[in-house]
Design a protein around this motif. Structure first.
Motif, mmCIF file in Angstrom:
data_model
loop_
_atom_site.group_PDB
_atom_site.id
_atom_site.type_symbol
_atom_site.label_atom_id
_atom_site.label_comp_id
_atom_site.label_asym_id
_atom_site.label_seq_id
_atom_site.Cartn_x
_atom_site.Cartn_y
_atom_site.Cartn_z
ATOM 1 N N ARG A 60 0.843 -1.200 0.000
ATOM 2 C CA ARG A 60 0.000 0.000 0.000
ATOM 3 C C ARG A 60 0.876 1.248 0.000
ATOM 4 O O ARG A 60 1.909 1.291 0.648
ATOM 5 N N SER B 213 3.024 4.082 -4.569
ATOM 6 C CA SER B 213 3.281 5.122 -5.573
ATOM 7 C C SER B 213 4.055 6.286 -4.940
ATOM 8 O O SER B 213 4.448 7.220 -5.625
ATOM 9 N N PHE B 214 4.229 6.223 -3.624
ATOM 10 C CA PHE B 214 5.042 7.230 -2.932
ATOM 11 C C PHE B 214 6.328 6.538 -2.478
ATOM 12 O O PHE B 214 6.284 5.387 -2.040
ATOM 13 N N ALA C 167 -4.835 14.092 2.657
ATOM 14 C CA ALA C 167 -5.837 13.040 2.810
ATOM 15 C C ALA C 167 -5.467 11.831 1.954
ATOM 16 O O ALA C 167 -6.331 11.164 1.396
ATOM 17 N N LEU D 159 -2.276 8.529 1.264
ATOM 18 C CA LEU D 159 -1.453 7.596 2.035
ATOM 19 C C LEU D 159 -0.049 8.131 2.301
ATOM 20 O O LEU D 159 0.808 7.411 2.802
ATOM 21 N N HIS E 11 -9.452 10.188 7.938
ATOM 22 C CA HIS E 11 -9.779 9.879 6.549
ATOM 23 C C HIS E 11 -9.064 8.590 6.108
ATOM 24 O O HIS E 11 -9.691 7.677 5.569
ATOM 25 N N VAL E 12 -7.776 8.552 6.377
ATOM 26 C CA VAL E 12 -6.989 7.382 5.986
ATOM 27 C C VAL E 12 -7.480 6.143 6.735
ATOM 28 O O VAL E 12 -7.699 5.080 6.134
ATOM 29 N N LEU F 180 -9.117 2.787 4.984
ATOM 30 C CA LEU F 180 -8.462 1.479 5.143
ATOM 31 C C LEU F 180 -9.425 0.475 5.784
ATOM 32 O O LEU F 180 -9.450 -0.699 5.431
ATOM 33 N N GLU G 162 -11.850 -0.654 3.153
ATOM 34 C CA GLU G 162 -11.219 -1.635 2.251
ATOM 35 C C GLU G 162 -11.340 -3.039 2.836
ATOM 36 O O GLU G 162 -11.661 -3.989 2.134
ATOM 37 N N THR H 46 -9.885 -2.429 -2.846
ATOM 38 C CA THR H 46 -8.691 -1.599 -2.631
ATOM 39 C C THR H 46 -8.872 -0.284 -3.368
ATOM 40 O O THR H 46 -9.191 -0.266 -4.557
ATOM 41 N N PHE H 47 -8.689 0.799 -2.646
ATOM 42 C CA PHE H 47 -8.710 2.123 -3.286
ATOM 43 C C PHE H 47 -7.282 2.446 -3.701
ATOM 44 O O PHE H 47 -6.347 2.223 -2.925
ATOM 45 N N SER H 48 -7.124 3.008 -4.892
ATOM 46 C CA SER H 48 -5.766 3.341 -5.341
ATOM 47 C C SER H 48 -5.271 4.586 -4.604
ATOM 48 O O SER H 48 -6.061 5.332 -4.011
ATOM 49 N N ASP H 49 -3.959 4.794 -4.652
ATOM 50 C CA ASP H 49 -3.368 5.967 -4.001
ATOM 51 C C ASP H 49 -4.002 7.268 -4.507
ATOM 52 O O ASP H 49 -4.106 8.243 -3.766
ATOM 53 N N ASP H 50 -4.398 7.274 -5.789
ATOM 54 C CA ASP H 50 -4.981 8.496 -6.345
ATOM 55 C C ASP H 50 -6.464 8.643 -6.000
ATOM 56 O O ASP H 50 -6.993 9.758 -5.984
ATOM 57 N N ILE I 178 -7.909 7.697 -3.060
ATOM 58 C CA ILE I 178 -8.118 7.987 -1.632
ATOM 59 C C ILE I 178 -8.380 9.474 -1.341
ATOM 60 O O ILE I 178 -9.340 9.803 -0.641
ATOM 61 N N PRO I 179 -7.593 10.403 -1.887
ATOM 62 C CA PRO I 179 -7.864 11.812 -1.565
ATOM 63 C C PRO I 179 -9.187 12.330 -2.132
ATOM 64 O O PRO I 179 -9.700 13.348 -1.688
#
Lengths: 236, 82
Positions: free
Chosen positions: A55, A58-59, A142, A144, B41-42, B46, B49, B55-59, B61-62
């Protein structure tokens, strides 16, 4: 003005609102008066990560040296950053598509706070680290980024044998205070700092409780005991 | 899992995160909720999920900053699983 003051008192209480008002007044008068109050928080470094493997991939997090100063967002002054590096403080930066979107500074032994002239020293020496200036670009708050940076910082410290971290958090930084509360950090105490011209006053509920000085360069050491260590014993 | 089921479960998780009752159909937006901070939020996403096995992608989530957006995204991902 009065309404703003009332709202400040409502949110932060009389003491913190007074300190804030004093600091703002100092700013208006040309910066010769400063005031702040900080919570000193600590927490054990957890044995495992916050995020599941894979998880937030991408960072990525890198240890940044002074040669890469230009990559940091301009939220930290160049002089201050260079001073930190020259004092042995390390910077962990988090990147998304080669852009630095956040960072945190890690002081391994002690940290000489620039504003308060206090040396925050985790004790017993070598067991803890002092973290400062966690910053994440607003558009990534907001996401990860926070858990990823937190996980990598803790991994970095675990690899260096550190067991716990301490931080100083401004009482006015509500989101940071709430974050530390949610992370189950222990509130060790607080420090109030007042500066009027060359006169500096520090008041804390941690030992040494009070210091008044005219020496700007002189830092007073505030030993921060690991929350699980009985003060004076030094055993973990 | 039907859309009302998804919404009911998201409301339950959101109620816990925001420490107030949330009803299905209510307009809940992050910018209007003081307790919906970055950390909450995070943690909320999670936990969703795990709850919905998605699964939510990194992009993504915000962008999931309202009850409707979360329900819509979960439903879309659950359809993809089916």
């Amino acid at each position: 003005m009065l309404a703003k003051l009332r709202s400040l008192v409502g949110t932060f209480g009389y003491l913190n609102a007074a300190i804030y008002a004093f600091d703002r007044l100092g700013e208006h008068l040309g910066g010769n008066i400063e005031a702040c109050r900080m919570h000193i928080v600590a927490q054990r470094i957890p044995p495992g990560p916050w995020l599941r493997p894979g998880r937030g991939d991408s960072f990525h997090v890198e240890l940044l040296g002074p040669e890469r100063l230009a990559e940091l967002p301009d939220t930290v002054s160049r002089t201050r950053a260079l001073h930190r590096w020259s004092s042995g403080i390390e910077c962990l930066a988090i990147f998304k598509d080669r852009r630095c979107v956040g960072y945190i500074w890690v002081a391994h032994d002690h940290y000489d706070e620039e504003l308060t002239c206090v040396r925050f020293a985790p004790v017993p020496a070598g067991t803890g680290a002092f973290l400062l200036d966690l910053f994440i670009l607003p558009e990534y708050r907001a996401s990860l980024v926070l858990p990823r940076l937190w996980d990598e910082t803790f991994r970095f410290l675990r690899e260096r044998g550190r067991l716990w971290i301490a931080e100083a958090v401004s009482v006015l930084n509500v989101s940071s205070v709430n974050f530390h509360r949610s992370m189950k950090a222990t509130f060790l105490g607080h420090v109030i700092f007042l500066r009027v011209g060359p006169l500096q006053v520090m008041i804390s509920n941690l030992s040494p409780r009070c210091r008044i000085t005219l020496q700007k360069k002189e830092h007073i050491t505030l030993p921060l005991w690991c929350p699980a260590c009985p003060a004076g014993k030094g055993s973990l | 899992m039907t859309l009302p089921n998804i919404e009911e479960n998201v409301c339950r998780a959101l109620s816990l995160a925001l420490d107030r009752p949330i009803r299905a159909g209510e307009e809940v937006r992050r910018e209007q909720e003081p307790r919906w901070d970055s950390h909450n939020h995070v943690e909320l996403l999670l936990s969703l999920e795990d709850m919905f096995e998605v699964t939510f992608s990194d992009d993504e989530i915000p962008r999931l900053t309202s009850l409707a957006a979360i329900v819509g995204m979960v439903a879309e991902k659950r359809r993809g699983l089916g």
